[in-house]
Motif scaffolding. Structure first.
Motif, PDB file in Angstrom:
ATOM      1  N   VAL A  48       2.631   0.812  -9.260  1.00  0.00           N
ATOM      2  CA  VAL A  48       2.608  -0.459  -9.993  1.00  0.00           C
ATOM      3  C   VAL A  48       4.000  -0.845 -10.491  1.00  0.00           C
ATOM      4  O   VAL A  48       4.319  -2.024 -10.583  1.00  0.00           O
ATOM      5  CB  VAL A  48       1.604  -0.358 -11.167  1.00  0.00           C
ATOM      6  CG1 VAL A  48       1.767  -1.468 -12.168  1.00  0.00           C
ATOM      7  CG2 VAL A  48       0.170  -0.304 -10.635  1.00  0.00           C
ATOM      8  N   GLU A  49       4.841   0.143 -10.760  1.00  0.00           N
ATOM      9  CA  GLU A  49       6.120  -0.150 -11.414  1.00  0.00           C
ATOM     10  C   GLU A  49       7.310  -0.352 -10.482  1.00  0.00           C
ATOM     11  O   GLU A  49       8.200  -1.139 -10.795  1.00  0.00           O
ATOM     12  CB  GLU A  49       6.452   0.950 -12.428  1.00  0.00           C
ATOM     13  CG  GLU A  49       5.543   0.902 -13.640  1.00  0.00           C
ATOM     14  CD  GLU A  49       5.873   1.960 -14.684  1.00  0.00           C
ATOM     15  OE1 GLU A  49       6.725   2.847 -14.422  1.00  0.00           O
ATOM     16  OE2 GLU A  49       5.267   1.900 -15.763  1.00  0.00           O
ATOM     17  N   TRP A  50       7.391   0.341  -9.357  1.00  0.00           N
ATOM     18  CA  TRP A  50       8.656   0.278  -8.627  1.00  0.00           C
ATOM     19  C   TRP A  50       8.816  -0.962  -7.762  1.00  0.00           C
ATOM     20  O   TRP A  50       9.927  -1.478  -7.601  1.00  0.00           O
ATOM     21  CB  TRP A  50       8.929   1.556  -7.843  1.00  0.00           C
ATOM     22  CG  TRP A  50       8.198   1.757  -6.549  1.00  0.00           C
ATOM     23  CD1 TRP A  50       7.089   2.520  -6.358  1.00  0.00           C
ATOM     24  CD2 TRP A  50       8.540   1.219  -5.262  1.00  0.00           C
ATOM     25  NE1 TRP A  50       6.716   2.485  -5.031  1.00  0.00           N
ATOM     26  CE2 TRP A  50       7.594   1.698  -4.335  1.00  0.00           C
ATOM     27  CE3 TRP A  50       9.547   0.384  -4.798  1.00  0.00           C
ATOM     28  CZ2 TRP A  50       7.625   1.371  -2.986  1.00  0.00           C
ATOM     29  CZ3 TRP A  50       9.581   0.050  -3.457  1.00  0.00           C
ATOM     30  CH2 TRP A  50       8.631   0.545  -2.563  1.00  0.00           C
ATOM     31  N   ARG A  62       8.611 -12.720  -7.916  1.00  0.00           N
ATOM     32  CA  ARG A  62       8.403 -12.109  -9.224  1.00  0.00           C
ATOM     33  C   ARG A  62       6.910 -11.817  -9.342  1.00  0.00           C
ATOM     34  O   ARG A  62       6.106 -12.736  -9.506  1.00  0.00           O
ATOM     35  CB  ARG A  62       8.842 -13.034 -10.366  1.00  0.00           C
ATOM     36  CG  ARG A  62      10.291 -13.483 -10.309  1.00  0.00           C
ATOM     37  CD  ARG A  62      11.273 -12.315 -10.429  1.00  0.00           C
ATOM     38  NE  ARG A  62      12.649 -12.730 -10.308  1.00  0.00           N
ATOM     39  CZ  ARG A  62      13.352 -12.755  -9.167  1.00  0.00           C
ATOM     40  NH1 ARG A  62      12.783 -12.412  -8.031  1.00  0.00           N
ATOM     41  NH2 ARG A  62      14.605 -13.118  -9.149  1.00  0.00           N
ATOM     42  N   LEU A  63       6.552 -10.560  -9.228  1.00  0.00           N
ATOM     43  CA  LEU A  63       5.146 -10.192  -9.367  1.00  0.00           C
ATOM     44  C   LEU A  63       4.742 -10.256 -10.832  1.00  0.00           C
ATOM     45  O   LEU A  63       5.520  -9.878 -11.710  1.00  0.00           O
ATOM     46  CB  LEU A  63       4.906  -8.773  -8.843  1.00  0.00           C
ATOM     47  CG  LEU A  63       5.061  -8.565  -7.347  1.00  0.00           C
ATOM     48  CD1 LEU A  63       4.870  -7.088  -6.997  1.00  0.00           C
ATOM     49  CD2 LEU A  63       4.082  -9.420  -6.563  1.00  0.00           C
ATOM     50  N   PRO A  64       3.530 -10.723 -11.109  1.00  0.00           N
ATOM     51  CA  PRO A  64       3.072 -10.742 -12.501  1.00  0.00           C
ATOM     52  C   PRO A  64       2.883  -9.315 -13.019  1.00  0.00           C
ATOM     53  O   PRO A  64       2.653  -8.391 -12.238  1.00  0.00           O
ATOM     54  CB  PRO A  64       1.739 -11.484 -12.430  1.00  0.00           C
ATOM     55  CG  PRO A  64       1.297 -11.377 -11.015  1.00  0.00           C
ATOM     56  CD  PRO A  64       2.536 -11.232 -10.179  1.00  0.00           C
ATOM     57  N   ALA A  65       2.990  -9.158 -14.326  1.00  0.00           N
ATOM     58  CA  ALA A  65       2.761  -7.843 -14.934  1.00  0.00           C
ATOM     59  C   ALA A  65       1.348  -7.385 -14.602  1.00  0.00           C
ATOM     60  O   ALA A  65       0.398  -8.167 -14.659  1.00  0.00           O
ATOM     61  CB  ALA A  65       2.957  -7.920 -16.440  1.00  0.00           C
ATOM     62  N   ALA A  66       1.237  -6.124 -14.244  1.00  0.00           N
ATOM     63  CA  ALA A  66      -0.044  -5.591 -13.783  1.00  0.00           C
ATOM     64  C   ALA A  66      -0.966  -5.166 -14.912  1.00  0.00           C
ATOM     65  O   ALA A  66      -2.152  -5.018 -14.698  1.00  0.00           O
ATOM     66  CB  ALA A  66       0.208  -4.405 -12.855  1.00  0.00           C
ATOM     67  N   GLY A  67      -0.435  -4.930 -16.067  1.00  0.00           N
ATOM     68  CA  GLY A  67      -1.253  -4.418 -17.163  1.00  0.00           C
ATOM     69  C   GLY A  67      -0.837  -2.999 -17.510  1.00  0.00           C
ATOM     70  O   GLY A  67       0.038  -2.413 -16.884  1.00  0.00           O
ATOM     71  N   ASP A  68      -1.489  -2.461 -18.491  1.00  0.00           N
ATOM     72  CA  ASP A  68      -1.144  -1.155 -19.049  1.00  0.00           C
ATOM     73  C   ASP A  68      -1.854  -0.040 -18.286  1.00  0.00           C
ATOM     74  O   ASP A  68      -3.069   0.117 -18.388  1.00  0.00           O
ATOM     75  CB  ASP A  68      -1.532  -1.136 -20.525  1.00  0.00           C
ATOM     76  CG  ASP A  68      -1.112   0.124 -21.248  1.00  0.00           C
ATOM     77  OD1 ASP A  68      -0.644   1.079 -20.599  1.00  0.00           O
ATOM     78  OD2 ASP A  68      -1.262   0.170 -22.485  1.00  0.00           O
ATOM     79  N   PRO A  73      -5.903   2.348 -15.866  1.00  0.00           N
ATOM     80  CA  PRO A  73      -5.216   2.467 -14.579  1.00  0.00           C
ATOM     81  C   PRO A  73      -5.874   1.641 -13.476  1.00  0.00           C
ATOM     82  O   PRO A  73      -5.175   1.052 -12.650  1.00  0.00           O
ATOM     83  CB  PRO A  73      -5.294   3.957 -14.253  1.00  0.00           C
ATOM     84  CG  PRO A  73      -5.602   4.637 -15.536  1.00  0.00           C
ATOM     85  CD  PRO A  73      -6.327   3.647 -16.390  1.00  0.00           C
ATOM     86  N   ALA A  74      -7.192   1.589 -13.470  1.00  0.00           N
ATOM     87  CA  ALA A  74      -7.886   0.855 -12.401  1.00  0.00           C
ATOM     88  C   ALA A  74      -7.604  -0.639 -12.487  1.00  0.00           C
ATOM     89  O   ALA A  74      -7.360  -1.287 -11.467  1.00  0.00           O
ATOM     90  CB  ALA A  74      -9.386   1.134 -12.456  1.00  0.00           C
ATOM     91  N   ALA A  75      -7.623  -1.199 -13.687  1.00  0.00           N
ATOM     92  CA  ALA A  75      -7.354  -2.630 -13.845  1.00  0.00           C
ATOM     93  C   ALA A  75      -5.897  -2.943 -13.506  1.00  0.00           C
ATOM     94  O   ALA A  75      -5.609  -3.961 -12.857  1.00  0.00           O
ATOM     95  CB  ALA A  75      -7.682  -3.079 -15.265  1.00  0.00           C
ATOM     96  N   CYS A  81      -2.270  -4.770  -6.955  1.00  0.00           N
ATOM     97  CA  CYS A  81      -2.677  -4.804  -5.554  1.00  0.00           C
ATOM     98  C   CYS A  81      -2.970  -6.246  -5.112  1.00  0.00           C
ATOM     99  O   CYS A  81      -2.524  -6.679  -4.046  1.00  0.00           O
ATOM    100  CB  CYS A  81      -3.900  -3.912  -5.373  1.00  0.00           C
ATOM    101  SG  CYS A  81      -4.539  -3.860  -3.696  1.00  0.00           S
ATOM    102  N   ASP A  82      -3.700  -6.971  -5.936  1.00  0.00           N
ATOM    103  CA  ASP A  82      -4.024  -8.363  -5.620  1.00  0.00           C
ATOM    104  C   ASP A  82      -2.764  -9.224  -5.528  1.00  0.00           C
ATOM    105  O   ASP A  82      -2.654 -10.091  -4.656  1.00  0.00           O
ATOM    106  CB  ASP A  82      -4.988  -8.947  -6.649  1.00  0.00           C
ATOM    107  CG  ASP A  82      -6.379  -8.324  -6.591  1.00  0.00           C
ATOM    108  OD1 ASP A  82      -6.708  -7.631  -5.605  1.00  0.00           O
ATOM    109  OD2 ASP A  82      -7.142  -8.522  -7.568  1.00  0.00           O
TER     110      ASP A  82
END
Length: 191
Positions: A48-50, A62-68, A73-75, A81-82
């Motif tokens: 998710v981070e790199w 610029r990918l949106p922030a994925a969340g915490d 982790p699943a969200a 991924c989306d």
């Protein structure tokens, strides 16, 4: 259709789908992972981070922030991924470029495919092993990746992205050889 026959968007869809299946089935995010010092959640965190930083540093994406990842982790994985899939599904993406001092200039879809989607494929094994799930990877794709990586052995090790090669039996299958090549013990199990 074989993974090697797919284009970047469809290959990501299949490989990320297999990783997503492991994410959804994971029960213990604090389980040790085959990467020294990592827990299962760290496998997701890494993926998710790199990529967002690579894309932001070498393209207009610029990918949106994925969340915490620590909270869910699943969200976080699903959001990331989306977002990656949306970039790959965009018909304009093959005409865009990623420029990076280490890899040069590549069409954006090929850069994501070569570096990121391959990383998701390899880390599927890590997450599956950490969480006690099916760790089998596509054997043909394993053989293809290994064939492409072996000539770059010295460069890959020098990059710091791979640990020392782990010896495997001479008659090992392609997956076992690939996992050993990238510096994992193919016979690793959680303590």
């Amino acid at each position: 259709m074989a993974l090697s026959d797919l284009g970047p968007a469809d290959r990501h869809r299949r490989i990320a789908g297999a990783f997503t299946d492991r994410v959804r089935a994971a029960k213990n995010w604090d389980a040790d992972a085959p990467v020294a010092g990592w827990k299962a959640r760290d496998v997701v965190r890494h993926l998710v981070e790199w990529l967002p930083a690579l894309l932001a540093g070498g393209s207009d994406v610029r990918l949106p922030a994925a969340g915490d990842v620590d909270a869910d982790p699943a969200a976080a994985w699903q959001a990331h991924c989306d977002a990656v899939q949306a970039v790959l599904d965009d018909p304009a993406t093959p005409g865009r470029t990623l420029s990076n001092p280490h890899i040069g200039e590549l069409p954006l879809d090929q850069a994501i495919d070569r570096f990121y989607t391959t990383d998701v494929f390899l880390h599927t094994w890590d997450l599956a092993r950490a969480t006690g799930q099916d760790d089998r990877l596509d054997p043909e794709f394993c053989a293809m990746l290994l064939g492409g990586m072996e000539p770059l052995d010295e460069m890959l090790r020098a990059s710091g992205q791979y640990g020392p090669r782990v010896p495997v039996p001479a008659d090992a299958d392609a997956q076992t050889r690939l996992i050993g090549f990238i510096g994992r013990d193919p016979f690793w199990t959680p303590a």
